[in-house]
Design a protein around this motif. Structure first.
Motif, PDB file in Angstrom:
ATOM      1  N   TYR A  59      12.300 -11.138 -39.483  1.00 50.37           N
ATOM      2  CA  TYR A  59      10.880 -11.192 -39.145  1.00 50.37           C
ATOM      3  C   TYR A  59      10.385  -9.834 -38.656  1.00 50.37           C
ATOM      4  O   TYR A  59      11.111  -9.090 -37.988  1.00 50.37           O
ATOM      5  CB  TYR A  59      10.629 -12.217 -38.040  1.00 50.37           C
ATOM      6  N   ALA A  60       9.133  -9.551 -38.963  1.00 51.39           N
ATOM      7  CA  ALA A  60       8.482  -8.409 -38.339  1.00 51.39           C
ATOM      8  C   ALA A  60       8.303  -8.700 -36.857  1.00 51.39           C
ATOM      9  O   ALA A  60       8.098  -9.855 -36.459  1.00 51.39           O
ATOM     10  CB  ALA A  60       7.127  -8.166 -38.994  1.00 51.39           C
ATOM     11  N   ASN A  61       8.366  -7.656 -36.052  1.00 51.76           N
ATOM     12  CA  ASN A  61       8.263  -7.857 -34.600  1.00 51.76           C
ATOM     13  C   ASN A  61       6.972  -8.550 -34.200  1.00 51.76           C
ATOM     14  O   ASN A  61       6.946  -9.337 -33.249  1.00 51.76           O
ATOM     15  CB  ASN A  61       8.380  -6.513 -33.882  1.00 51.76           C
ATOM     16  N   PHE A  62       5.903  -8.288 -34.931  1.00 52.86           N
ATOM     17  CA  PHE A  62       4.602  -8.818 -34.519  1.00 52.86           C
ATOM     18  C   PHE A  62       4.444 -10.317 -34.783  1.00 52.86           C
ATOM     19  O   PHE A  62       3.452 -10.914 -34.383  1.00 52.86           O
ATOM     20  CB  PHE A  62       3.452  -8.038 -35.182  1.00 52.86           C
ATOM     21  N   VAL A  63       5.423 -10.958 -35.459  1.00 50.51           N
ATOM     22  CA  VAL A  63       5.345 -12.406 -35.683  1.00 50.51           C
ATOM     23  C   VAL A  63       6.524 -13.169 -35.085  1.00 50.51           C
ATOM     24  O   VAL A  63       6.545 -14.393 -35.134  1.00 50.51           O
ATOM     25  CB  VAL A  63       5.221 -12.768 -37.171  1.00 50.51           C
ATOM     26  N   LYS A  64       7.475 -12.458 -34.529  1.00 49.03           N
ATOM     27  CA  LYS A  64       8.652 -13.125 -33.964  1.00 49.03           C
ATOM     28  C   LYS A  64       8.248 -14.138 -32.901  1.00 49.03           C
ATOM     29  O   LYS A  64       7.445 -13.842 -32.017  1.00 49.03           O
ATOM     30  CB  LYS A  64       9.605 -12.101 -33.369  1.00 49.03           C
ATOM     31  N   GLY A  65       8.804 -15.318 -33.021  1.00 52.78           N
ATOM     32  CA  GLY A  65       8.498 -16.385 -32.073  1.00 52.78           C
ATOM     33  C   GLY A  65       7.257 -17.183 -32.419  1.00 52.78           C
ATOM     34  O   GLY A  65       6.990 -18.214 -31.800  1.00 52.78           O
ATOM     35  N   ARG A  66       6.479 -16.723 -33.402  1.00 49.17           N
ATOM     36  CA  ARG A  66       5.254 -17.433 -33.799  1.00 49.17           C
ATOM     37  C   ARG A  66       5.339 -17.973 -35.214  1.00 49.17           C
ATOM     38  O   ARG A  66       4.815 -19.051 -35.498  1.00 49.17           O
ATOM     39  CB  ARG A  66       4.046 -16.503 -33.681  1.00 49.17           C
ATOM     40  N   PHE A  67       5.951 -17.228 -36.112  1.00 53.53           N
ATOM     41  CA  PHE A  67       6.029 -17.609 -37.522  1.00 53.53           C
ATOM     42  C   PHE A  67       7.469 -18.002 -37.858  1.00 53.53           C
ATOM     43  O   PHE A  67       8.430 -17.454 -37.304  1.00 53.53           O
ATOM     44  CB  PHE A  67       5.634 -16.442 -38.419  1.00 53.53           C
ATOM     45  N   THR A  68       7.594 -18.924 -38.813  1.00 55.99           N
ATOM     46  CA  THR A  68       8.903 -19.344 -39.290  1.00 55.99           C
ATOM     47  C   THR A  68       8.892 -19.419 -40.811  1.00 55.99           C
ATOM     48  O   THR A  68       8.039 -20.104 -41.387  1.00 55.99           O
ATOM     49  CB  THR A  68       9.297 -20.715 -38.725  1.00 55.99           C
ATOM     50  N   ILE A  69       9.819 -18.724 -41.428  1.00 56.52           N
ATOM     51  CA  ILE A  69       9.974 -18.800 -42.875  1.00 56.52           C
ATOM     52  C   ILE A  69      11.089 -19.790 -43.187  1.00 56.52           C
ATOM     53  O   ILE A  69      12.107 -19.846 -42.490  1.00 56.52           O
ATOM     54  CB  ILE A  69      10.264 -17.413 -43.491  1.00 56.52           C
ATOM     55  N   ASN A  83       2.192 -20.273 -36.292  1.00 56.73           N
ATOM     56  CA  ASN A  83       1.680 -20.875 -35.067  1.00 56.73           C
ATOM     57  C   ASN A  83       1.096 -19.798 -34.156  1.00 56.73           C
ATOM     58  O   ASN A  83       1.357 -18.608 -34.345  1.00 56.73           O
ATOM     59  CB  ASN A  83       2.801 -21.613 -34.340  1.00 56.73           C
ATOM     60  N   SER A  84       0.328 -20.220 -33.197  1.00 56.96           N
ATOM     61  CA  SER A  84      -0.274 -19.296 -32.220  1.00 56.96           C
ATOM     62  C   SER A  84      -0.950 -18.118 -32.925  1.00 56.96           C
ATOM     63  O   SER A  84      -0.749 -16.959 -32.569  1.00 56.96           O
ATOM     64  CB  SER A  84       0.793 -18.775 -31.250  1.00 56.96           C
ATOM     65  N   LEU A  85      -1.739 -18.447 -33.902  1.00 50.36           N
ATOM     66  CA  LEU A  85      -2.383 -17.407 -34.703  1.00 50.36           C
ATOM     67  C   LEU A  85      -3.360 -16.585 -33.874  1.00 50.36           C
ATOM     68  O   LEU A  85      -4.032 -17.105 -32.965  1.00 50.36           O
ATOM     69  CB  LEU A  85      -3.082 -18.022 -35.907  1.00 50.36           C
ATOM     70  N   LYS A  86      -3.433 -15.301 -34.224  1.00 48.92           N
ATOM     71  CA  LYS A  86      -4.303 -14.349 -33.542  1.00 48.92           C
ATOM     72  C   LYS A  86      -5.296 -13.771 -34.549  1.00 48.92           C
ATOM     73  O   LYS A  86      -5.003 -13.724 -35.749  1.00 48.92           O
ATOM     74  CB  LYS A  86      -3.476 -13.213 -32.950  1.00 48.92           C
TER      75      LYS A  86
END
Length: 119
Positions: A59-69, A83-86
């Motif tokens: 994962y890119a650092n900016f999505v770690k913990g929020r996105f899941t592939i 999740n937790s979209l910005k």
């Protein structure tokens, strides 16, 4: 290989979306896959990658913990749960076949699906 991405849309900040990408014309279970995105005026960037079996992900650092592939090889489909979209996640999201799941270059692209996150 043809890739068809879907699932984009308009969502409020803090909300969730799930993108899907269906592959046809090849042996999907042989491929590493990735999700990339391109925001207006910016270069395309890697978001998440997954190996052929689904065991290994990056994962890119900016999505770690929020996105899941994830992927379902029986359905020839790769997913991106967001999740937790910005608002800064607003972009056109593309799926791609990649040379490998780490830093390999994309070799086939889908058509993109637009994600818009409102503040």
């Amino acid at each position: 290989v043809q890739l068809q991405a879907s699932g984009g849309g308009l969502v409020q900040a803090g909300g969730s979306l799930r993108l899907s990408c269906v592959a046809s014309g090849g042996t999907f279970s042989n491929y590493a896959m990735g999700w990339f995105r391109q925001a207006p005026g910016k270069e395309r960037e890697s978001v998440a990658r997954i190996n052929w079996s689904g065991i290994n992900t990056v994962y890119a650092n900016f999505v770690k913990g929020r996105f899941t592939i994830s992927r379902d090889n029986a359905k020839n489909t790769v997913y991106l749960q967001m999740n937790s979209l910005k608002p800064e996640d607003t972009a056109v999201y593309y799926c791609a076949v990649t040379e490998d799941y780490t830093y390999g270059r994309p070799t086939h692209w889908g058509q993109g699906t637009l994600v818009t996150v409102s503040s």
